[in-house]
Design an enzyme around this catalytic site. Structure first.
Site, PDB file in Angstrom:
ATOM      1  N   LYS A  22      46.508 -13.107 -40.995  1.00 40.25           N
ATOM      2  CA  LYS A  22      47.057 -14.414 -41.387  1.00 40.25           C
ATOM      3  C   LYS A  22      46.903 -14.637 -42.889  1.00 40.25           C
ATOM      4  CE  LYS A  22      44.545 -18.352 -41.015  1.00 40.25           C
ATOM      5  NZ  LYS A  22      44.582 -19.093 -42.292  1.00 40.25           N
ATOM      6  N   ASN A  23      45.686 -14.360 -43.404  1.00 44.83           N
ATOM      7  CA  ASN A  23      45.422 -14.698 -44.800  1.00 44.83           C
ATOM      8  C   ASN A  23      46.128 -13.767 -45.784  1.00 44.83           C
ATOM      9  OD1 ASN A  23      43.936 -16.810 -43.934  1.00 44.83           O
ATOM     10  ND2 ASN A  23      41.942 -16.003 -44.576  1.00 44.83           N
ATOM     11  N   ARG A  94      46.800 -26.199 -45.861  1.00 43.64           N
ATOM     12  CA  ARG A  94      46.583 -26.369 -47.297  1.00 43.64           C
ATOM     13  C   ARG A  94      47.001 -25.144 -48.107  1.00 43.64           C
ATOM     14  NH1 ARG A  94      42.666 -25.153 -50.015  1.00 43.64           N
ATOM     15  NH2 ARG A  94      42.318 -27.181 -51.006  1.00 43.64           N
ATOM     16  N   CYS A 118      39.300 -31.083 -46.076  1.00 46.57           N
ATOM     17  CA  CYS A 118      39.478 -30.550 -44.725  1.00 46.57           C
ATOM     18  C   CYS A 118      38.120 -30.380 -44.097  1.00 46.57           C
ATOM     19  CB  CYS A 118      40.269 -29.261 -44.730  1.00 46.57           C
ATOM     20  SG  CYS A 118      39.286 -27.828 -45.038  1.00 46.57           S
ATOM     21  N   ARG A 123      37.369 -28.404 -50.865  1.00 46.89           N
ATOM     22  CA  ARG A 123      38.406 -27.445 -51.208  1.00 46.89           C
ATOM     23  C   ARG A 123      39.414 -27.973 -52.236  1.00 46.89           C
ATOM     24  NH1 ARG A 123      40.263 -24.431 -45.730  1.00 46.89           N
ATOM     25  NH2 ARG A 123      40.312 -22.561 -46.947  1.00 46.89           N
ATOM     26  N   ASP A 307      34.603 -16.392 -43.239  1.00 45.32           N
ATOM     27  CA  ASP A 307      35.461 -16.545 -42.058  1.00 45.32           C
ATOM     28  C   ASP A 307      34.895 -15.839 -40.813  1.00 45.32           C
ATOM     29  OD1 ASP A 307      37.204 -18.089 -43.453  1.00 45.32           O
ATOM     30  OD2 ASP A 307      38.790 -16.590 -43.624  1.00 45.32           O
ATOM     31  N   ILE A 329      29.925 -20.361 -49.517  1.00 40.85           N
ATOM     32  CA  ILE A 329      31.331 -20.537 -49.935  1.00 40.85           C
ATOM     33  C   ILE A 329      31.822 -21.960 -49.659  1.00 40.85           C
ATOM     34  CG2 ILE A 329      33.697 -19.650 -49.725  1.00 40.85           C
ATOM     35  CD1 ILE A 329      31.811 -17.553 -50.840  1.00 40.85           C
ATOM     36  N   ARG A 399      46.390 -21.660 -34.983  1.00 40.17           N
ATOM     37  CA  ARG A 399      46.764 -21.446 -36.381  1.00 40.17           C
ATOM     38  C   ARG A 399      46.466 -20.013 -36.799  1.00 40.17           C
ATOM     39  NH1 ARG A 399      43.584 -24.724 -40.091  1.00 40.17           N
ATOM     40  NH2 ARG A 399      44.699 -23.314 -41.453  1.00 40.17           N
TER      41      ARG A 399
HETATM   42  C1  UD1 Z   1      40.807 -18.490 -48.489  1.00 37.46           C
HETATM   43  C2  UD1 Z   1      41.110 -18.227 -47.029  1.00 37.46           C
HETATM   44  C3  UD1 Z   1      39.995 -18.804 -46.148  1.00 37.46           C
HETATM   45  C4  UD1 Z   1      38.646 -18.255 -46.590  1.00 37.46           C
HETATM   46  C5  UD1 Z   1      38.434 -18.475 -48.089  1.00 37.46           C
HETATM   47  C6  UD1 Z   1      37.170 -17.815 -48.609  1.00 37.46           C
HETATM   48  C7  UD1 Z   1      43.518 -18.176 -46.912  1.00 37.46           C
HETATM   49  C8  UD1 Z   1      44.766 -18.843 -46.471  1.00 37.46           C
HETATM   50  N1  UD1 Z   1      42.377 -18.842 -46.685  1.00 37.46           N
HETATM   51  O1  UD1 Z   1      40.793 -19.895 -48.665  1.00 37.46           O
HETATM   52  O2  UD1 Z   1      40.269 -18.442 -44.803  1.00 37.46           O
HETATM   53  O3  UD1 Z   1      37.615 -18.905 -45.892  1.00 37.46           O
HETATM   54  O4  UD1 Z   1      39.547 -17.915 -48.822  1.00 37.46           O
HETATM   55  O5  UD1 Z   1      37.153 -16.453 -48.344  1.00 37.46           O
HETATM   56  O6  UD1 Z   1      43.533 -17.063 -47.422  1.00 37.46           O
HETATM   57  N2  UD1 Z   1      37.428 -23.899 -54.946  1.00 37.46           N
HETATM   58  C9  UD1 Z   1      37.378 -24.863 -55.940  1.00 37.46           C
HETATM   59  N3  UD1 Z   1      38.499 -25.097 -56.680  1.00 37.46           N
HETATM   60  C10 UD1 Z   1      39.666 -24.396 -56.478  1.00 37.46           C
HETATM   61  C11 UD1 Z   1      39.697 -23.402 -55.477  1.00 37.46           C
HETATM   62  C12 UD1 Z   1      38.561 -23.183 -54.727  1.00 37.46           C
HETATM   63  O7  UD1 Z   1      36.352 -25.514 -56.142  1.00 37.46           O
HETATM   64  O8  UD1 Z   1      40.640 -24.643 -57.200  1.00 37.46           O
HETATM   65  C13 UD1 Z   1      36.219 -23.647 -54.123  1.00 37.46           C
HETATM   66  C14 UD1 Z   1      36.446 -24.023 -52.653  1.00 37.46           C
HETATM   67  O9  UD1 Z   1      36.229 -25.393 -52.425  1.00 37.46           O
HETATM   68  C15 UD1 Z   1      35.447 -23.135 -51.963  1.00 37.46           C
HETATM   69  C16 UD1 Z   1      35.430 -21.877 -52.831  1.00 37.46           C
HETATM   70  O10 UD1 Z   1      35.974 -22.266 -54.090  1.00 37.46           O
HETATM   71  O11 UD1 Z   1      34.175 -23.727 -51.995  1.00 37.46           O
HETATM   72  C17 UD1 Z   1      36.242 -20.711 -52.266  1.00 37.46           C
HETATM   73  O12 UD1 Z   1      37.547 -21.122 -52.018  1.00 37.46           O
HETATM   74  P1  UD1 Z   1      38.797 -20.135 -52.052  1.00 37.46           P
HETATM   75  O13 UD1 Z   1      38.347 -18.718 -52.221  1.00 37.46           O
HETATM   76  O14 UD1 Z   1      39.783 -20.673 -53.017  1.00 37.46           O
HETATM   77  O15 UD1 Z   1      39.362 -20.319 -50.592  1.00 37.46           O
HETATM   78  P2  UD1 Z   1      40.843 -20.518 -50.128  1.00 37.46           P
HETATM   79  O16 UD1 Z   1      41.760 -19.698 -50.968  1.00 37.46           O
HETATM   80  O17 UD1 Z   1      41.123 -21.967 -49.967  1.00 37.46           O
END
Ligand code: UD1
Length: 421
Positions: A22-23, A94, A118, A123, A307, A329, A399
């Site tokens: 999915k990711n 998202r 969420c 996030r 995950d 995370i 999902r």
């Molecule tokens: C992706 C995955 C999710 C997985 C996560 C971490 C997808 C669709 N989802 O989510 O399943 O759990 O990676 O491996 O691929 N953060 C900020 N600011 C930002 C972006 C992120 O503070 O602009 C923080 C987030 O709140 C979180 C951390 O960084 O605490 C990691 O987030 P991120 O790696 O961006 O996760 P996603 O891409 O949302």
């Protein structure tokens, strides 16, 4: 609303085909926005999030077609008419924020609803926005929407992410692929799904190197071709079945999965006491006797994936001693703990650490799925528990897991979907 009834007590045995990740599929589908041509994506998983992504692309005017027989999605990139990802779609997924980079790169404009919080944490998308600003975009936030504009187009830059965010890495790499000049993006995520996205972008003619390492270099090109790519297998789905095998004292082979994606979690499964057999494209987990407690911390790849945290926590309820799991995370990713405790687990939380006391015999109860991976952990808990477990709010599960009940049924698990009146 659908619910699952899980009858526990039968060890899982057999082989299960792992679906496309999915990711990986979500960013790859969004990357098709970058081209005016037709893209073909194979091995796409049949999931609610994929359906939502198609709806987002359709809202932009692109034409998408999912062919069930071969899990193929065609996207016609020639018909882009809108630059807006609407609230109703972003609200349910998202990852829709991944339209930002491709839209800004192709049209110089984007309008995306703010994703909001969420269940598993705040996030925010600040890393996405500041990285895209370095490429020349500017943003304003108004009426719950992010408006992005790149008046003079995007220009290559040196960018360093404050944290190796998966989504921010994806957005910025997609944008840089069509920017003018070269970019060097430092401190990027190294997750296998990033590697898959870059492979897919390369089939479009993108010039990118360094994927899977902390520095990705991109030389922008003026135009990209249609994509032709097969999605890599889902390591999180595979881990869910392997944990289920050990928890139910069975033996399961996950087929079609590359073990190099899973080195850390497989090492942890071995430390717990599972017998793990790896081949080029399969992984088998077999219960061979008492399970041991372990300690691990979730981290960006190649560390332990957040995950898989809930599924491993569930497995550790049957291990002897006290295990500790530290979540670094997402700040609120222990919502499954009270639900697992309802099934008889003994888990306590101290800050960002969960302490799992085992072994405990789980017994069936009514529980509530709180997020996607938490839902999967409740299914495997139910399969190991005595009696019947009812899992409510399973829309989370749909999902991210393709045909979960059918796949567990093939392994001898009793998972039945019912409609809750
Ligand atoms: C992706 C995955 C999710 C997985 C996560 C971490 C997808 C669709 N989802 O989510 O399943 O759990 O990676 O491996 O691929 N953060 C900020 N600011 C930002 C972006 C992120 O503070 O602009 C923080 C987030 O709140 C979180 C951390 O960084 O605490 C990691 O987030 P991120 O790696 O961006 O996760 P996603 O891409 O949302």
């Amino acid at each position: 609303m659908d619910l699952l009834k899980v009858t526990g007590g039968t060890p899982l045995h057999g082989s299960v085909q792992i679906s496309g990740a999915k990711n990986a599929a979500l960013p790859i589908l969004f990357a098709t926005i970058l081209s005016k041509k037709k893209s073909i994506i194979r091995n796409a998983p049949l999931l609610a999030d994929i359906n939502t992504t198609q709806k987002v692309l359709d809202a932009l005017g692109l034409k998408t077609l999912f062919t069930l027989e071969n899990h193929q999605i065609e996207v016609d990139g020639s018909t882009l008419t809108s630059i807006e990802a609407p609230y109703d779609l972003v609200r349910t997924m998202r990852a829709s924020v991944l339209v930002l980079g491709p839209l800004l790169a192709r049209t110089g404009e984007a309008k995306v609803s703010l994703p909001g919080g969420c269940a598993i944490g705040a996030r925010p998308v600040d890393f996405h926005l500041s990285a895209l600003e370095k490429l020349g975009a500017s943003f304003k936030i108004e009426g719950g929407y992010i408006y992005g504009i790149a008046k003079n187009g995007l220009k290559g830059a040196i960018i360093s992410l404050p944290f190796p965010s998966v989504g921010a890495t994806e957005n910025i790499v997609m944008a840089a692929a069509l920017a003018e000049g070269s970019s060097e993006i430092q401190n990027v995520a190294c997750e296998p799904e990033i590697v898959d996205l870059v492979r897919a972008l390369r089939t479009m003619g993108a010039k990118i190197s360094g994927e899977g390492t902390p520095i990705i270099k991109v030389t922008g090109v003026p135009e990209l071709q249609g994509m032709n790519h097969s999605i890599a297998p889902d390591r999180v789905e595979a881990a869910t079945f392997l944990c289920g095998a050990l928890l139910t004292k069975g033996k399961v082979t996950a087929l079609g999965i590359d073990q190099s994606y899973m080195k850390y979690p497989l090492d942890v499964l071995e430390r717990i006491g599972g017998k793990i057999t790896r081949t080029e494209n399969s992984i088998t987990a077999e219960y061979v006797g008492e399970l041991n407690s372990v300690h691990f911390t979730t981290e960006p790849f190649p560390g332990f994936p957040t995950d898989m945290q809930a599924q491993f926590m569930t497995l550790l309820t049957s291990a002897k001693g006290t295990s500790t799991i530290t979540e670094t995370i997402f700040e609120n990713r222990f919502m499954h703990v009270p639900e697992l405790n309802r099934l008889g687990a003994k888990i306590s939380i101290k800050g960002n650490q969960a302490l799992v006391d085992g072994p405990t015999a789980l017994s069936g109860a009514i529980v509530m799925a709180t997020d996607l991976r938490a839902s999967a952990s409740l299914v495997i808990a139910g399969l190991a528990a005595k009696g019947e477990t009812t899992i409510r709010r399973i829309y989370h599960l749909d999902r991210g897991y393709e045909q979960l009940e059918q796949k567990f049924a093939l392994l001898g698990g009793n998972v039945v979907r019912e409609f809750e009146k």
